[in-house]
Design a protein around this motif. Sequence first.
Motif, mmCIF file in Angstrom:
data_model
loop_
_atom_site.group_PDB
_atom_site.id
_atom_site.type_symbol
_atom_site.label_atom_id
_atom_site.label_comp_id
_atom_site.label_asym_id
_atom_site.label_seq_id
_atom_site.Cartn_x
_atom_site.Cartn_y
_atom_site.Cartn_z
ATOM 1 N N ALA A 1 -6.223 11.077 4.501
ATOM 2 C CA ALA A 1 -5.520 11.986 5.412
ATOM 3 C C ALA A 1 -6.134 13.380 5.309
ATOM 4 C CB ALA A 1 -4.038 12.038 5.060
ATOM 5 N N GLY A 2 -6.386 13.983 6.447
ATOM 6 C CA GLY A 2 -6.928 15.328 6.498
ATOM 7 C C GLY A 2 -8.425 15.423 6.291
ATOM 8 N N ALA A 3 -9.075 14.300 5.993
ATOM 9 C CA ALA A 3 -10.518 14.324 5.758
ATOM 10 C C ALA A 3 -11.274 14.499 7.069
ATOM 11 C CB ALA A 3 -10.968 13.038 5.065
ATOM 12 N N ARG A 4 -12.445 15.065 6.956
ATOM 13 C CA ARG A 4 -13.311 15.224 8.121
ATOM 14 C C ARG A 4 -13.573 13.848 8.740
ATOM 15 N NH1 ARG A 4 -18.348 18.987 8.212
ATOM 16 N NH2 ARG A 4 -17.431 19.850 10.076
ATOM 17 N N GLY A 5 -13.450 13.767 10.048
ATOM 18 C CA GLY A 5 -13.694 12.520 10.757
ATOM 19 C C GLY A 5 -12.465 11.648 10.948
ATOM 20 N N GLY A 6 -11.341 12.021 10.343
ATOM 21 C CA GLY A 6 -10.141 11.194 10.444
ATOM 22 C C GLY A 6 -9.629 11.052 11.859
ATOM 23 N N LEU A 7 -9.540 12.163 12.586
ATOM 24 C CA LEU A 7 -9.040 12.114 13.961
ATOM 25 C C LEU A 7 -10.001 11.326 14.849
ATOM 26 C CD1 LEU A 7 -6.766 13.034 15.838
ATOM 27 C CD2 LEU A 7 -8.104 15.104 16.299
ATOM 28 N N ILE B 1 0.048 7.589 9.981
ATOM 29 C CA ILE B 1 1.186 8.080 9.196
ATOM 30 C C ILE B 1 2.488 7.585 9.817
ATOM 31 C CG2 ILE B 1 2.452 10.136 8.449
ATOM 32 C CD1 ILE B 1 -0.312 11.563 8.338
ATOM 33 N N PHE B 2 2.646 7.805 11.111
ATOM 34 C CA PHE B 2 3.857 7.368 11.803
ATOM 35 C C PHE B 2 3.942 5.843 11.798
ATOM 36 C CE2 PHE B 2 6.974 8.018 15.361
ATOM 37 C CZ PHE B 2 7.731 8.970 14.713
ATOM 38 N N GLY B 3 2.805 5.185 11.993
ATOM 39 C CA GLY B 3 2.768 3.722 11.983
ATOM 40 C C GLY B 3 3.209 3.139 10.654
ATOM 41 N N TYR B 4 2.807 3.782 9.576
ATOM 42 C CA TYR B 4 3.205 3.331 8.242
ATOM 43 C C TYR B 4 4.721 3.411 8.078
ATOM 44 C CZ TYR B 4 3.528 3.263 3.108
ATOM 45 O OH TYR B 4 3.846 2.961 1.813
ATOM 46 N N VAL B 5 5.292 4.549 8.452
ATOM 47 C CA VAL B 5 6.737 4.748 8.309
ATOM 48 C C VAL B 5 7.501 3.769 9.195
ATOM 49 C CG1 VAL B 5 8.622 6.393 8.691
ATOM 50 C CG2 VAL B 5 6.510 7.155 7.588
ATOM 51 N N LEU B 6 7.084 3.651 10.453
ATOM 52 C CA LEU B 6 7.762 2.726 11.365
ATOM 53 C C LEU B 6 7.646 1.282 10.891
ATOM 54 C CD1 LEU B 6 6.693 4.247 14.787
ATOM 55 C CD2 LEU B 6 9.030 4.151 13.886
ATOM 56 N N GLY B 7 6.468 0.907 10.443
ATOM 57 C CA GLY B 7 6.257 -0.461 9.978
ATOM 58 C C GLY B 7 7.080 -0.792 8.754
ATOM 59 N N ARG B 8 7.092 0.130 7.816
ATOM 60 C CA ARG B 8 7.776 -0.118 6.547
ATOM 61 C C ARG B 8 9.295 -0.023 6.652
ATOM 62 N NH1 ARG B 8 5.739 1.975 0.837
ATOM 63 N NH2 ARG B 8 5.678 -0.200 0.293
ATOM 64 N N LEU C 1 0.817 -1.206 0.000
ATOM 65 C CA LEU C 1 0.000 0.000 0.000
ATOM 66 C C LEU C 1 0.854 1.260 0.000
ATOM 67 C CD1 LEU C 1 -2.598 -0.946 2.778
ATOM 68 C CD2 LEU C 1 -2.893 -1.113 0.314
ATOM 69 N N SER C 2 0.376 2.275 -0.670
ATOM 70 C CA SER C 2 0.999 3.593 -0.553
ATOM 71 C C SER C 2 0.570 4.176 0.795
ATOM 72 C CB SER C 2 0.517 4.508 -1.679
ATOM 73 O OG SER C 2 -0.856 4.818 -1.497
ATOM 74 N N LEU C 3 1.227 5.244 1.208
ATOM 75 C CA LEU C 3 0.848 5.896 2.466
ATOM 76 C C LEU C 3 -0.609 6.330 2.428
ATOM 77 C CD1 LEU C 3 1.417 7.090 5.253
ATOM 78 C CD2 LEU C 3 2.377 9.110 4.105
ATOM 79 N N SER C 4 -1.043 6.928 1.354
ATOM 80 C CA SER C 4 -2.441 7.381 1.234
ATOM 81 C C SER C 4 -3.412 6.215 1.363
ATOM 82 C CB SER C 4 -2.667 8.090 -0.103
ATOM 83 O OG SER C 4 -1.873 9.233 -0.190
ATOM 84 N N GLN C 5 -3.112 5.110 0.696
ATOM 85 C CA GLN C 5 -3.965 3.926 0.784
ATOM 86 C C GLN C 5 -3.979 3.362 2.202
ATOM 87 O OE1 GLN C 5 -1.843 1.773 -2.264
ATOM 88 N NE2 GLN C 5 -3.540 1.991 -3.735
ATOM 89 N N TYR C 6 -2.824 3.361 2.839
ATOM 90 C CA TYR C 6 -2.718 2.837 4.200
ATOM 91 C C TYR C 6 -3.564 3.652 5.171
ATOM 92 C CZ TYR C 6 -0.619 1.055 8.501
ATOM 93 O OH TYR C 6 -0.423 0.495 9.737
ATOM 94 N N ILE C 7 -3.521 4.970 5.042
ATOM 95 C CA ILE C 7 -4.316 5.831 5.929
ATOM 96 C C ILE C 7 -5.795 5.534 5.764
ATOM 97 C CG2 ILE C 7 -5.002 8.221 6.386
ATOM 98 C CD1 ILE C 7 -2.044 8.959 5.662
ATOM 99 N N VAL C 8 -6.263 5.397 4.532
ATOM 100 C CA VAL C 8 -7.670 5.060 4.300
ATOM 101 C C VAL C 8 -7.975 3.679 4.884
ATOM 102 C CG1 VAL C 8 -9.420 4.566 2.542
ATOM 103 C CG2 VAL C 8 -7.897 6.547 2.284
ATOM 104 N N TYR C 9 -7.065 2.737 4.699
ATOM 105 C CA TYR C 9 -7.241 1.377 5.212
ATOM 106 C C TYR C 9 -7.378 1.381 6.736
ATOM 107 C CZ TYR C 9 -5.973 -3.499 6.258
ATOM 108 O OH TYR C 9 -5.945 -4.783 6.736
ATOM 109 N N ARG C 10 -6.569 2.162 7.421
ATOM 110 C CA ARG C 10 -6.594 2.197 8.886
ATOM 111 C C ARG C 10 -7.667 3.126 9.445
ATOM 112 N NH1 ARG C 10 -4.902 -2.381 10.275
ATOM 113 N NH2 ARG C 10 -2.735 -2.812 9.830
ATOM 114 N N ASN C 11 -7.909 4.271 8.794
ATOM 115 C CA ASN C 11 -8.807 5.284 9.330
ATOM 116 C C ASN C 11 -10.175 5.313 8.672
ATOM 117 O OD1 ASN C 11 -7.641 6.530 11.472
ATOM 118 N ND2 ASN C 11 -7.127 8.409 10.406
#
Length: 150
Positions: free
Chosen positions: A20-26, A49-56, A6-16
Amino acid sequence: MQRDALSLSQYIVYRNGVPAGARGGLRNMFHRAFGAATFAGFWRHWNPIFGYVLGRYIYSPLQRVVPRPLALILTFVVCGAVHDLVTMAVRGAPAFFFVPWFVLLGTGVVLGRAVGLDLSGRPWVARAAANLAYVLACLAITLAGECFIW
């Protein structure tokens, strides 16, 4: 789903569930992290975001050369070191707080896995209380240890 595919953007959608930055993300991050059935699950949703970097870039390479539990704890050490370095840059003074706290948090994940911790059958509020207690207990132990160090 394979994180490395997954790209970072895909990962954020997958987890959240939202980009990223969308309403309701936090809100989604907090709800999913605290409602996780395991301590490992908590960290899969906390700060994607941090989880993706640390994991990868930290965990994946480490787990190829050391046992997975050690790779996980070392990943928490790196994360704590980054937090301590930022703290030192802001304060302009030495800081060694996050590494010990994060070692305890990582150890909690490893122990949770070892004992088969699974709160999936519990209501969200019970899972949230358990995850919050885990984070706060590790924090309290770290703070108590600071009293003895300084």
